[in-house]
Design a protein around this motif. Structure first.
Motif, mmCIF file in Angstrom:
data_model
loop_
_atom_site.group_PDB
_atom_site.id
_atom_site.type_symbol
_atom_site.label_atom_id
_atom_site.label_comp_id
_atom_site.label_asym_id
_atom_site.label_seq_id
_atom_site.Cartn_x
_atom_site.Cartn_y
_atom_site.Cartn_z
ATOM 1 N N CYS A 27 1.465 -92.352 -69.873
ATOM 2 C CA CYS A 27 1.755 -91.340 -68.849
ATOM 3 C C CYS A 27 3.185 -90.839 -68.973
ATOM 4 O O CYS A 27 3.456 -89.636 -68.805
ATOM 5 N N GLN A 92 -8.333 -88.607 -66.108
ATOM 6 C CA GLN A 92 -7.755 -88.119 -64.859
ATOM 7 C C GLN A 92 -6.374 -88.703 -64.593
ATOM 8 O O GLN A 92 -5.543 -88.071 -63.935
ATOM 9 N N GLN A 95 -4.016 -86.510 -66.458
ATOM 10 C CA GLN A 95 -3.891 -85.225 -65.779
ATOM 11 C C GLN A 95 -2.997 -85.324 -64.554
ATOM 12 O O GLN A 95 -2.256 -84.387 -64.227
ATOM 13 N N GLN A 96 -3.035 -86.476 -63.885
ATOM 14 C CA GLN A 96 -2.155 -86.659 -62.734
ATOM 15 C C GLN A 96 -0.691 -86.702 -63.140
ATOM 16 O O GLN A 96 0.187 -86.318 -62.360
ATOM 17 N N LYS A 99 0.232 -83.196 -63.208
ATOM 18 C CA LYS A 99 0.364 -82.688 -61.847
ATOM 19 C C LYS A 99 1.681 -83.125 -61.222
ATOM 20 O O LYS A 99 2.297 -82.381 -60.449
ATOM 21 N N ARG A 100 2.110 -84.352 -61.555
ATOM 22 C CA ARG A 100 3.401 -84.817 -61.037
ATOM 23 C C ARG A 100 4.531 -83.924 -61.544
ATOM 24 O O ARG A 100 5.468 -83.600 -60.797
ATOM 25 N N TYR A 127 0.913 -94.726 -61.499
ATOM 26 C CA TYR A 127 -0.039 -93.698 -61.905
ATOM 27 C C TYR A 127 -1.205 -93.723 -60.932
ATOM 28 O O TYR A 127 -1.394 -94.689 -60.185
ATOM 29 N N VAL A 128 -1.995 -92.640 -60.930
ATOM 30 C CA VAL A 128 -2.983 -92.414 -59.872
ATOM 31 C C VAL A 128 -4.373 -92.265 -60.464
ATOM 32 O O VAL A 128 -4.558 -91.602 -61.493
ATOM 33 N N PRO A 130 -7.344 -90.339 -59.191
ATOM 34 C CA PRO A 130 -7.626 -89.378 -58.116
ATOM 35 C C PRO A 130 -9.008 -89.525 -57.497
ATOM 36 O O PRO A 130 -9.261 -88.978 -56.415
ATOM 37 N N GLN A 166 -8.563 -92.137 -53.296
ATOM 38 C CA GLN A 166 -7.825 -92.365 -54.531
ATOM 39 C C GLN A 166 -7.102 -93.694 -54.465
ATOM 40 O O GLN A 166 -6.995 -94.312 -53.403
ATOM 41 N N ARG A 168 -3.527 -95.690 -56.195
ATOM 42 C CA ARG A 168 -2.294 -95.600 -56.983
ATOM 43 C C ARG A 168 -1.867 -97.010 -57.368
ATOM 44 O O ARG A 168 -1.718 -97.885 -56.506
#
Length: 398
Positions: A27, A92, A95-96, A99-100, A127-128, A130, A166, A168
């Motif tokens: 990430c 995902q 992708q988060q 988005k961050r 990290y998340v 979602p 979600q 985290r």
């Protein structure tokens, strides 16, 4: 919709810890690569049209649009076909990370924050996921996509009438944690400004002064442990860079920082619940936190953590059904709470309020808290009738 976050400590196996750390690293790399693309595009537009840089130039076509989340998410899908390490991470989750980065740029554009910076090794701490699958909580285990069942310590009951939206995964000095976001499909009514009221003035000598005359001491968690922190940081600097001893010494520094933060946060929550026990309406001052963080008392202001306290107080009031509102803080220490006349500026060394008009005398911070209460009552449509010594203000609805 009503949302709450439940945090629990994880007890992962050594293999799961290795997976967590590898995913954090991937990430971080995706975040840095996407940030590099955006910086290169920005730098390519800085060159004058009639001159080039002496050293080098960014050659990016003039008609190429600026990178955004959508374009970089498409490029990430293509990169996963060529980079095996990215295939191991849940799509995902990566992708988060993009988005961050998008949120960081939006914060820069809208809120005046600084330009996003690269994350060095160890700086990406969470990290998340979602979306979670069906039945993510199975006894003492939480089921994470593509990882499986991870044991956690259920330190509080988890309601069954909510949906887990979600999760985290957070790495701290004390271990790994999971933050579960639960959502209820209910409409929460707004809290009405009725009942008894108090005003709160925050400061350094007294962390909080209440309009009923009570004051709370400033815990100063950082100042009390500053000497120990300085000693541990000296030990880190004396270790060879990249050695295991330096890593161990840095872990001790991180654990002490977490201890300081936990001490401060625990004090804020206890104080917030105490204040909610006393009134149905709580008014606090609207502070310029950024300005205070740049002043001569910046270190003490940051140690007090007024911003975090006001956020916690707002959340506690929402949970307890207490009305909360902020009011302007300008001139609260320059107005008499009894006759409401201006008394002039006071030096910080003057800790007693004494009105030259009506002779009213009390603690300076308590007087400011009573002015905050008066302003709050006026803002919600109440009329202050009189000041009752030791009991606050008697008021009625307009």
């Amino acid at each position: 919709m009503f949302t709450l976050i439940y945090e629990f400590k994880l007890k992962p196996t050594s293999a799961q810890i290795a997976t967590f750390e590898e995913w954090l690293e991937q990430c971080r790399k995706v975040y840095n690569y996407a940030l590099c693309e955006r910086k290169d595009w920005v730098n390519s537009r800085k060159c004058p049209v009639n001159a080039c840089s002496i050293k080098s130039e960014y050659i990016i076509p003039a008609d190429q649009p600026a990178p955004n989340y959508n374009s970089q998410a498409v490029a990430l899908t293509q990169a996963k076909k060529n980079i095996p390490a990215l295939k191991q991470v849940h799509s995902q989750v990566l992708q988060q990370a993009l988005k961050r980065l998008q949120l960081a740029f939006e914060g820069m554009w809208k809120n005046g924050r600084g330009f996003p910076r690269y994350r060095k090794a160890g700086r990406m701490r969470s990290y998340v996921f979602p979306s979670m699958g069906k039945e993510p909580i199975q006894g003492k285990y939480v089921k994470l996509p593509k990882i499986g069942l991870v044991k956690f310590i259920q330190s509080r009951p988890i309601p069954d009438d909510a949906t887990i939206k979600q999760a985290r995964i957070v790495r701290r000095a004390s271990g790994w944690y999971v933050q579960l976001t639960r959502q209820w499909k209910v409409d929460v009514p707004e809290i009405s400004p009725l009942g008894t009221s108090i005003g709160i003035d925050v400061g350094l000598i007294h962390f909080a002064a209440v309009s009923n005359g009570r004051t709370f001491p400033n815990p100063r968690p950082f100042k009390h442990l500053e000497g120990k922190l300085k000693s541990l940081q000296k030990k880190v600097s004396s270790k060879r860079f990249g050695s295991n001893n330096r890593v161990k010494a840095q872990a001790k520094v991180s654990r002490l920082h977490e201890r300081i933060a936990n001490t401060r946060k625990n004090y804020h929550w206890e104080l917030a619940h105490n204040l909610c026990d006393w009134a149905d309406m709580i008014f606090a001052e609207q502070l310029n936190l950024k300005g205070l963080a740049r002043g001569m008392l910046a270190k003490s202001c940051l140690d007090a953590g007024w911003g975090q306290f006001l956020d916690i107080l707002r959340a506690c009031c929402f949970k307890r059904g207490v009305y909360f509102q902020k009011v302007p803080a300008a001139g609260t220490s320059q107005t008499c709470p009894k006759c409401l006349k201006e008394t002039g500026k006071k030096k910080l060394s003057k800790r007693v309020h004494k009105c030259q008009h009506c002779g009213y005398t009390c603690d300076r911070d308590v007087a400011a808290a009573r002015i905050i209460e008066i302003r709050g009552l006026e803002a919600v449509g109440h009329t202050v009738v009189k000041l009752s010594e030791g009991k606050g203000h008697v008021h009625r609805r307009r």
